[in-house]
Scaffold this active site. Structure first.
Site, PDB file in Angstrom:
ATOM      1  N   ALA A  15       1.279  -1.107   0.270  1.00 42.63           N
ATOM      2  CA  ALA A  15      -0.100   0.315  -0.068  1.00 42.63           C
ATOM      3  C   ALA A  15       0.792   1.170   0.522  1.00 42.63           C
ATOM      4  CB  ALA A  15      -1.007   0.611   1.080  1.00 42.63           C
ATOM      5  N   GLY A  16       2.297   0.828   0.256  1.00 36.54           N
ATOM      6  CA  GLY A  16       2.437   2.305   0.881  1.00 36.54           C
ATOM      7  C   GLY A  16       3.496   2.859   1.912  1.00 36.54           C
ATOM      8  N   LYS A  17       3.221   2.275   2.800  1.00 37.62           N
ATOM      9  CA  LYS A  17       3.505   1.823   4.163  1.00 37.62           C
ATOM     10  C   LYS A  17       4.923   2.147   4.875  1.00 37.62           C
ATOM     11  CE  LYS A  17       2.578  -2.846   5.108  1.00 37.62           C
ATOM     12  NZ  LYS A  17       1.635  -2.588   3.842  1.00 37.62           N
ATOM     13  N   THR A  18       6.086   2.119   4.288  1.00 38.17           N
ATOM     14  CA  THR A  18       7.334   2.171   4.089  1.00 38.17           C
ATOM     15  C   THR A  18       7.872   3.203   3.682  1.00 38.17           C
ATOM     16  OG1 THR A  18       7.395  -0.320   4.987  1.00 38.17           O
ATOM     17  CG2 THR A  18       9.602   1.244   4.405  1.00 38.17           C
ATOM     18  N   THR A  19       7.056   3.953   2.467  1.00 41.48           N
ATOM     19  CA  THR A  19       7.198   4.578   2.046  1.00 41.48           C
ATOM     20  C   THR A  19       7.013   5.384   2.553  1.00 41.48           C
ATOM     21  OG1 THR A  19       7.447   3.518  -0.154  1.00 41.48           O
ATOM     22  CG2 THR A  19       7.149   5.450  -0.078  1.00 41.48           C
ATOM     23  N   ASP A  86       6.030   1.737  10.756  1.00 40.72           N
ATOM     24  CA  ASP A  86       5.283   1.624   9.530  1.00 40.72           C
ATOM     25  C   ASP A  86       5.052   0.623   9.632  1.00 40.72           C
ATOM     26  OD1 ASP A  86       7.365  -0.464   9.501  1.00 40.72           O
ATOM     27  OD2 ASP A  86       8.057  -0.092   7.235  1.00 40.72           O
TER      28      ASP A  86
HETATM   29  N1  LIG Z   1       1.719   6.685  -3.541  1.00 39.12           N
HETATM   30  C1  LIG Z   1       2.699   5.719  -4.479  1.00 39.12           C
HETATM   31  N2  LIG Z   1       2.948   6.032  -5.698  1.00 39.12           N
HETATM   32  C2  LIG Z   1       3.589   5.086  -5.967  1.00 39.12           C
HETATM   33  N3  LIG Z   1       4.694   4.435  -6.066  1.00 39.12           N
HETATM   34  C3  LIG Z   1       4.148   4.308  -4.589  1.00 39.12           C
HETATM   35  C4  LIG Z   1       3.119   4.755  -3.889  1.00 39.12           C
HETATM   36  N4  LIG Z   1       3.588   4.298  -2.785  1.00 39.12           N
HETATM   37  C5  LIG Z   1       4.549   3.500  -2.429  1.00 39.12           C
HETATM   38  N5  LIG Z   1       4.567   3.456  -4.053  1.00 39.12           N
HETATM   39  C6  LIG Z   1       6.068   1.909  -3.816  1.00 39.12           C
HETATM   40  O1  LIG Z   1       5.165   0.797  -4.535  1.00 39.12           O
HETATM   41  C7  LIG Z   1       6.434   0.119  -3.456  1.00 39.12           C
HETATM   42  C8  LIG Z   1       5.070  -0.415  -2.506  1.00 39.12           C
HETATM   43  O2  LIG Z   1       5.932   0.544  -0.983  1.00 39.12           O
HETATM   44  P1  LIG Z   1       6.257   0.059   0.193  1.00 39.12           P
HETATM   45  O3  LIG Z   1       6.263   1.046   1.068  1.00 39.12           O
HETATM   46  O4  LIG Z   1       7.183  -0.847   0.293  1.00 39.12           O
HETATM   47  O5  LIG Z   1       4.973  -0.459   0.262  1.00 39.12           O
HETATM   48  P2  LIG Z   1       4.402  -0.774   2.194  1.00 39.12           P
HETATM   49  O6  LIG Z   1       5.343  -1.149   3.066  1.00 39.12           O
HETATM   50  O7  LIG Z   1       2.813  -0.813   2.202  1.00 39.12           O
HETATM   51  O8  LIG Z   1       4.464  -2.471   1.502  1.00 39.12           O
HETATM   52  C9  LIG Z   1       7.275   0.781  -3.370  1.00 39.12           C
HETATM   53  O9  LIG Z   1       7.925   0.682  -4.538  1.00 39.12           O
HETATM   54  C10 LIG Z   1       7.047   1.841  -3.312  1.00 39.12           C
HETATM   55  O10 LIG Z   1       8.001   3.014  -4.020  1.00 39.12           O
HETATM   56  N1  LIG Z   2       2.029 -13.531   6.633  1.00 37.46           N
HETATM   57  C1  LIG Z   2       2.544 -12.317   7.240  1.00 37.46           C
HETATM   58  N2  LIG Z   2       3.484 -11.977   6.106  1.00 37.46           N
HETATM   59  C2  LIG Z   2       3.102 -10.776   6.941  1.00 37.46           C
HETATM   60  C3  LIG Z   2       2.897 -10.302   7.921  1.00 37.46           C
HETATM   61  N3  LIG Z   2       4.010  -8.870   7.911  1.00 37.46           N
HETATM   62  C4  LIG Z   2       3.899  -8.637   6.804  1.00 37.46           C
HETATM   63  N4  LIG Z   2       4.364  -9.718   5.576  1.00 37.46           N
HETATM   64  C5  LIG Z   2       4.508 -10.349   4.657  1.00 37.46           C
HETATM   65  C6  LIG Z   2       3.218  -8.889   3.916  1.00 37.46           C
HETATM   66  C7  LIG Z   2       4.386  -8.702   2.779  1.00 37.46           C
HETATM   67  O1  LIG Z   2       5.359  -9.616   1.497  1.00 37.46           O
HETATM   68  C8  LIG Z   2       5.923  -8.179   3.058  1.00 37.46           C
HETATM   69  C9  LIG Z   2       5.979  -7.199   3.652  1.00 37.46           C
HETATM   70  O2  LIG Z   2       5.085  -7.025   4.502  1.00 37.46           O
HETATM   71  P1  LIG Z   2       5.024  -5.583   3.896  1.00 37.46           P
HETATM   72  O3  LIG Z   2       3.199  -5.640   4.553  1.00 37.46           O
HETATM   73  O4  LIG Z   2       5.428  -4.584   4.527  1.00 37.46           O
HETATM   74  O5  LIG Z   2       4.702  -4.890   2.792  1.00 37.46           O
HETATM   75  O6  LIG Z   2       6.199  -9.217   4.128  1.00 37.46           O
HETATM   76  C10 LIG Z   2       2.637 -10.727   8.851  1.00 37.46           C
HETATM   77  O7  LIG Z   2       1.998 -10.176   9.967  1.00 37.46           O
HETATM   78  N5  LIG Z   2       2.402 -12.323   8.616  1.00 37.46           N
END
Ligand SMILES: Nc1ncnc2c1ncn2[C@@H]1O[C@H](COP(=O)(O)OP(=O)(O)O)[C@@H](O)[C@H]1O
Ligand SMILES: Nc1nc2c(ncn2[C@H]2C[C@H](O)[C@@H](COP(=O)(O)O)O2)c(=O)[nH]1
Length: 207
Positions: A15-19, A86
């Site tokens: 979804a973009g949490k870390t970003t 995040d």
């Molecule tokens: N609002 C956005 N628009 C375009 N790309 C995005 C956006 N938010 C995140 N991204 C990109 O999407 C990918 C996943 O984002 P990330 O922050 O790792 O998601 P999450 O932590 O929720 O799994 C990364 O490559 C990031 O650069």
């Molecule tokens: N089964 C689970 N998978 C998980 C959990 N937390 C994260 N994840 C997975 C999902 C992605 O492949 C990766 C990184 O998570 P992001 O949401 O940061 O993209 O790890 C969990 O608690 N259980």
């Protein structure tokens, strides 16, 4: 705000949490707590065979997040210092309820509550909602090899689980502020105005 802001950015995979959490940490000069992903020994195995590896994976995430939460409490929350993460530890229940079955699910649920019930939780949640199309696009953009064949039904189910979880949290913890961000329409990466709006909202809440 009565207590120091403990902010969690949440939402389904990609979804973009870390970003967003990283951008906000920089803009607001906040320490950031990040999910441990790359050193996770079970994640790739889990995506190959979820039934075989779910318990090990969920326990690994839970133990890591528990340690991070303990440290966050001593280093920041107990000292009245704001912090952003995040993830919210509640995501352990969201995933565990989805990936585990039978007695393992029950045992895991109990362990989750024993470990976390007495610890402080985030008091502000930024919940990024996004549809399947957006999530798949971002997961592909991130390009982690083990996420390449992600089952779309699993991801769709998690989207719904997240909605249910946020609704439950709103009832269980009415004092927690939940800000929902439409991750399909609001693009804090490409559109600086969108980011400024989110950051300003957060600054107001933190006063
Ligand atoms: N609002 C956005 N628009 C375009 N790309 C995005 C956006 N938010 C995140 N991204 C990109 O999407 C990918 C996943 O984002 P990330 O922050 O790792 O998601 P999450 O932590 O929720 O799994 C990364 O490559 C990031 O650069
Ligand atoms: N089964 C689970 N998978 C998980 C959990 N937390 C994260 N994840 C997975 C999902 C992605 O492949 C990766 C990184 O998570 P992001 O949401 O940061 O993209 O790890 C969990 O608690 N259980």
């Amino acid at each position: 705000m009565k207590h120091a802001p403990f902010i969690a950015v949440e939402g389904p995979i990609g979804a973009g949490k870390t970003t967003l959490a990283s951008m906000l940490a920089e803009e607001l000069n906040l320490p950031i707590i990040k999910e441990i992903v790359d050193e996770n020994p079970f994640l790739a195995k889990f995506y190959q065979n979820m039934d075989d590896w779910s318990f090990q994976l969920e326990m690994f995430f839970l133990c890591n997040r528990y340690k991070q939460l303990e440290d966050t409490v001593t280093q920041y929350i107990d000292k009245g210092k704001p912090v952003i993460s995040d993830y919210h530890i509640y995501k352990n229940l969201i995933f565990g309820e989805r990936t585990l079955k039978g007695t393992k699910r029950e045992k895991y649920r109990e362990i989750y509550h024993v470990l976390t019930d007495d610890l402080p939780k985030p008091n502000i949640i930024l919940y990024i909602k996004a549809d399947l199309y957006t999530l798949l696009k971002r997961i592909a953009k991130r390009g982690r090899p083990f996420e390449g064949d992600m089952d779309t039904a699993y991801l769709q189910q998690l989207i719904e689980d997240y909605d249910d979880a946020m609704a439950s949290l709103a009832i269980q913890e009415p004092s927690t502020v939940i800000i929902t961000i439409d991750g399909n329409a609001v693009d804090f990466v490409e559109n600086p105005e969108h980011f400024v709006e989110i950051a300003s909202h957060l600054k107001e809440l933190m006063k």
